[in-house]
Design a protein around this motif. Structure first.
Motif, PDB file in Angstrom:
ATOM      1  N   TRP A  84       0.851  -1.184   0.000  1.00  0.00           N
ATOM      2  CA  TRP A  84       0.000   0.000   0.000  1.00  0.00           C
ATOM      3  C   TRP A  84       0.886   1.233   0.000  1.00  0.00           C
ATOM      4  CZ3 TRP A  84       0.501  -3.219   4.324  1.00  0.00           C
ATOM      5  CH2 TRP A  84       1.151  -2.667   5.424  1.00  0.00           C
ATOM      6  N   THR A  85       0.263   2.412  -0.111  1.00  0.00           N
ATOM      7  CA  THR A  85       0.976   3.689  -0.043  1.00  0.00           C
ATOM      8  C   THR A  85       0.400   4.492   1.113  1.00  0.00           C
ATOM      9  OG1 THR A  85       1.307   3.714  -2.449  1.00  0.00           O
ATOM     10  CG2 THR A  85       1.548   5.805  -1.282  1.00  0.00           C
ATOM     11  N   TRP A  86       1.272   4.982   1.995  1.00  0.00           N
ATOM     12  CA  TRP A  86       0.811   5.774   3.125  1.00  0.00           C
ATOM     13  C   TRP A  86       0.231   7.103   2.650  1.00  0.00           C
ATOM     14  CZ3 TRP A  86       0.021   3.135   7.215  1.00  0.00           C
ATOM     15  CH2 TRP A  86       0.908   2.185   7.691  1.00  0.00           C
ATOM     16  N   ALA A  87      -0.790   7.580   3.353  1.00  0.00           N
ATOM     17  CA  ALA A  87      -1.433   8.841   2.981  1.00  0.00           C
ATOM     18  C   ALA A  87      -0.617  10.047   3.433  1.00  0.00           C
ATOM     19  CB  ALA A  87      -2.834   8.910   3.589  1.00  0.00           C
ATOM     20  N   LYS A  88       0.176   9.887   4.519  1.00  0.00           N
ATOM     21  CA  LYS A  88       0.982  11.005   5.022  1.00  0.00           C
ATOM     22  C   LYS A  88       2.446  10.556   5.099  1.00  0.00           C
ATOM     23  CE  LYS A  88      -1.581  11.750   8.756  1.00  0.00           C
ATOM     24  NZ  LYS A  88      -2.106  12.455   9.963  1.00  0.00           N
ATOM     25  N   LYS A  89       3.092  10.763   6.252  1.00  0.00           N
ATOM     26  CA  LYS A  89       4.500  10.389   6.410  1.00  0.00           C
ATOM     27  C   LYS A  89       4.644   9.297   7.457  1.00  0.00           C
ATOM     28  CE  LYS A  89       6.281  14.920   5.034  1.00  0.00           C
ATOM     29  NZ  LYS A  89       7.133  16.079   5.415  1.00  0.00           N
ATOM     30  N   GLU A  90       3.725   8.344   7.438  1.00  0.00           N
ATOM     31  CA  GLU A  90       3.725   7.271   8.424  1.00  0.00           C
ATOM     32  C   GLU A  90       4.956   6.368   8.291  1.00  0.00           C
ATOM     33  OE1 GLU A  90      -0.660   8.030   7.380  1.00  0.00           O
ATOM     34  OE2 GLU A  90       1.289   8.064   6.395  1.00  0.00           O
ATOM     35  N   VAL A  91       5.302   5.759   9.421  1.00  0.00           N
ATOM     36  CA  VAL A  91       6.346   4.736   9.451  1.00  0.00           C
ATOM     37  C   VAL A  91       5.818   3.555  10.258  1.00  0.00           C
ATOM     38  CG1 VAL A  91       8.270   6.366   9.270  1.00  0.00           C
ATOM     39  CG2 VAL A  91       7.422   5.703  11.536  1.00  0.00           C
ATOM     40  N   ILE A  92       6.411   2.405  10.048  1.00  0.00           N
ATOM     41  CA  ILE A  92       6.064   1.227  10.842  1.00  0.00           C
ATOM     42  C   ILE A  92       7.136   1.064  11.915  1.00  0.00           C
ATOM     43  CG2 ILE A  92       5.655  -1.262  10.806  1.00  0.00           C
ATOM     44  CD1 ILE A  92       4.902  -1.027   7.868  1.00  0.00           C
ATOM     45  N   LEU A 161       0.787  -4.366  13.483  1.00  0.00           N
ATOM     46  CA  LEU A 161       1.826  -3.369  13.267  1.00  0.00           C
ATOM     47  C   LEU A 161       1.558  -2.134  14.109  1.00  0.00           C
ATOM     48  CD1 LEU A 161       1.366  -1.704   9.739  1.00  0.00           C
ATOM     49  CD2 LEU A 161      -0.433  -2.912  10.940  1.00  0.00           C
ATOM     50  N   SER A 162       2.646  -1.494  14.521  1.00  0.00           N
ATOM     51  CA  SER A 162       2.587  -0.234  15.247  1.00  0.00           C
ATOM     52  C   SER A 162       3.015   0.869  14.294  1.00  0.00           C
ATOM     53  CB  SER A 162       3.506  -0.278  16.468  1.00  0.00           C
ATOM     54  OG  SER A 162       3.511   0.959  17.143  1.00  0.00           O
ATOM     55  N   VAL A 163       2.117   1.826  14.060  1.00  0.00           N
ATOM     56  CA  VAL A 163       2.332   2.871  13.060  1.00  0.00           C
ATOM     57  C   VAL A 163       2.589   4.200  13.751  1.00  0.00           C
ATOM     58  CG1 VAL A 163       1.343   4.046  11.049  1.00  0.00           C
ATOM     59  CG2 VAL A 163       0.800   1.640  11.482  1.00  0.00           C
ATOM     60  N   GLY A 164       3.630   4.913  13.313  1.00  0.00           N
ATOM     61  CA  GLY A 164       3.964   6.216  13.863  1.00  0.00           C
ATOM     62  C   GLY A 164       3.756   7.326  12.861  1.00  0.00           C
ATOM     63  N   SER A 165       3.757   8.569  13.350  1.00  0.00           N
ATOM     64  CA  SER A 165       3.535   9.767  12.511  1.00  0.00           C
ATOM     65  C   SER A 165       2.222   9.664  11.749  1.00  0.00           C
ATOM     66  CB  SER A 165       4.708   9.964  11.529  1.00  0.00           C
ATOM     67  OG  SER A 165       5.932  10.051  12.210  1.00  0.00           O
ATOM     68  N   ALA A 166       1.201   9.174  12.442  1.00  0.00           N
ATOM     69  CA  ALA A 166      -0.038   8.813  11.755  1.00  0.00           C
ATOM     70  C   ALA A 166      -1.268   9.545  12.250  1.00  0.00           C
ATOM     71  CB  ALA A 166      -0.273   7.311  11.897  1.00  0.00           C
ATOM     72  N   GLY A 167      -1.147  10.357  13.305  1.00  0.00           N
ATOM     73  CA  GLY A 167      -2.337  10.912  13.921  1.00  0.00           C
ATOM     74  C   GLY A 167      -2.795   9.993  15.038  1.00  0.00           C
ATOM     75  N   THR A 168      -3.471  10.573  16.012  1.00  0.00           N
ATOM     76  CA  THR A 168      -3.815   9.804  17.213  1.00  0.00           C
ATOM     77  C   THR A 168      -5.305   9.847  17.533  1.00  0.00           C
ATOM     78  OG1 THR A 168      -3.316  11.755  18.581  1.00  0.00           O
ATOM     79  CG2 THR A 168      -1.534  10.160  18.220  1.00  0.00           C
ATOM     80  N   SER A 169      -6.136  10.037  16.505  1.00  0.00           N
ATOM     81  CA  SER A 169      -7.583  10.007  16.706  1.00  0.00           C
ATOM     82  C   SER A 169      -8.255   9.677  15.381  1.00  0.00           C
ATOM     83  CB  SER A 169      -8.096  11.355  17.229  1.00  0.00           C
ATOM     84  OG  SER A 169      -8.032  12.337  16.217  1.00  0.00           O
ATOM     85  N   ASN A 170      -9.552   9.380  15.441  1.00  0.00           N
ATOM     86  CA  ASN A 170     -10.303   9.058  14.235  1.00  0.00           C
ATOM     87  C   ASN A 170     -10.312  10.215  13.241  1.00  0.00           C
ATOM     88  OD1 ASN A 170     -11.088   7.351  16.450  1.00  0.00           O
ATOM     89  ND2 ASN A 170     -12.703   6.537  15.140  1.00  0.00           N
ATOM     90  N   LYS A 171     -10.151  11.451  13.748  1.00  0.00           N
ATOM     91  CA  LYS A 171     -10.207  12.624  12.872  1.00  0.00           C
ATOM     92  C   LYS A 171      -8.868  12.930  12.218  1.00  0.00           C
ATOM     93  CE  LYS A 171     -14.004  14.832  15.396  1.00  0.00           C
ATOM     94  NZ  LYS A 171     -14.444  16.054  16.131  1.00  0.00           N
ATOM     95  N   THR A 172      -7.780  12.453  12.782  1.00  0.00           N
ATOM     96  CA  THR A 172      -6.454  12.784  12.234  1.00  0.00           C
ATOM     97  C   THR A 172      -5.805  11.630  11.467  1.00  0.00           C
ATOM     98  OG1 THR A 172      -5.429  12.194  14.353  1.00  0.00           O
ATOM     99  CG2 THR A 172      -6.018  14.505  14.013  1.00  0.00           C
ATOM    100  N   VAL A 175      -6.492   6.919   5.909  1.00  0.00           N
ATOM    101  CA  VAL A 175      -6.372   5.529   5.440  1.00  0.00           C
ATOM    102  C   VAL A 175      -5.310   5.442   4.348  1.00  0.00           C
ATOM    103  CG1 VAL A 175      -8.765   5.015   6.007  1.00  0.00           C
ATOM    104  CG2 VAL A 175      -8.204   5.823   3.717  1.00  0.00           C
ATOM    105  N   PRO A 176      -4.559   4.335   4.282  1.00  0.00           N
ATOM    106  CA  PRO A 176      -3.590   4.150   3.190  1.00  0.00           C
ATOM    107  C   PRO A 176      -4.298   4.061   1.838  1.00  0.00           C
ATOM    108  CG  PRO A 176      -3.176   2.638   5.008  1.00  0.00           C
ATOM    109  CD  PRO A 176      -4.516   3.245   5.258  1.00  0.00           C
ATOM    110  N   LYS A 177      -3.508   4.190   0.777  1.00  0.00           N
ATOM    111  CA  LYS A 177      -4.047   4.180  -0.588  1.00  0.00           C
ATOM    112  C   LYS A 177      -3.326   3.117  -1.415  1.00  0.00           C
ATOM    113  CE  LYS A 177      -2.746   8.426  -1.044  1.00  0.00           C
ATOM    114  NZ  LYS A 177      -2.475   9.766  -1.628  1.00  0.00           N
TER     115      LYS A 177
END
Length: 267
Positions: A84-92, A161-172, A175-177
């Motif tokens: 998949w492709t991350w929507a922002k700057k997420e890391v695993i 998986l534990s995802v970082g730099s991803a936002g910490t709520s349903n609003k932030t 979803v990956p693309k």
């Protein structure tokens, strides 16, 4: 003899032309949609469910589950490959029950190094015999999944998986693309991730139910046409239907990447 077009006949011609154009566009659209259609199992699919089960200081922990809802098509060895492709700057940050095939460039991180820093990670299942502290339920079968109709107990595969730099709520959270699925070859087309009602998880004794914090689904469908866009074939430029007159010894299509028959392909 001359014919004059009346206003009504001109209108009829325009309507006819528009109708033909509309039918053509619908036909083209149907061809594109047919790429992801399996005539042998028209309602079968592989569903990927992404359940966020915990928020972390910079992201979340999620369980990703692959369900093989096909009637007869198994996922054979060497197993599935999910991308998949991350929507922002997420890391695993870390994974259990699966692993990314390429860590990517994590040079900007000091101290703790993420498991994967790629914008478009590729994940595979772990192999049987993986230590228990690296397992989750339904993992570690080398990516092999049975079909739901024939063996529902083994038609599921999961990893965490534990995802970082991803936002910490349903609003932030975003979803990956561009999900991709190989099993192990091509043939599957995956749709977009759709946010759905959060999954519920009953306890072993059925006395308590917990709920995911956020859930999205991705549906992948199979097409034989996508699996083999260039079928292996042999073409003889002879008018005789006899290979003893003009033999057909070279492959004409589908063997461009065949290293075993190098030099035997007609461009």
């Amino acid at each position: 003899m001359e014919f004059l077009l009346t206003p009504s006949s001109r209108f009829f011609n325009k309507v006819t032309t528009c109708g033909i154009l509309l039918l053509y566009l619908l036909f083209c659209a149907s061809l594109k949609a047919a790429e992801a259609y399996d005539a042998l199992d028209p309602t079968g699919n592989i569903t990927i469910k992404w359940d966020i089960i915990q928020w972390t200081p910079d992201g979340y922990v999620a369980v990703v589950t692959i369900y093989n809802f096909q009637q007869y098509r198994h996922i054979e060895a060497p197993g599935w490959t999910l991308g998949w492709t991350w929507a922002k700057k997420e890391v695993i940050w870390s994974m259990v029950g699966g692993q990314a095939t390429d860590q990517g460039d994590c040079s900007k991180f000091k101290g703790n190094i993420p498991h994967c820093c790629k914008k478009n990670p590729t994940v595979v299942d772990l192999l049987p015999g993986t230590p228990y502290n690296q397992q989750v339920a339904n993992c570690c079968k080398g990516g092999v999944i049975s079909s739901w109709a024939q063996d529902p107990a083994n038609a599921v595969s999961s990893f965490q998986l534990s995802v970082g730099s991803a936002g910490t709520s349903n609003k932030t959270v975003r979803v990956p693309k561009n999900f991709t699925l190989k099993t192990p070859g091509p043939g599957y087309t995956c749709g977009p991730a759709n946010i759905v009602t959060p999954s519920k998880f009953p306890s072993a004794d059925k006395r308590r139910v917990t709920q995911a914090l956020m859930t999205w689904n991705v549906t992948c469908t199979y097409s034989q046409f996508l699996a083999k866009r260039a079928p292996t074939c042999c073409v003889s430029l002879s008018s005789f239907y006899n290979d003893t007159i003009v033999p057909c010894q070279t492959c004409a299509c589908g063997c461009q990447n065949n290293t075993a028959l190098s030099g035997s392909c007609v461009e």
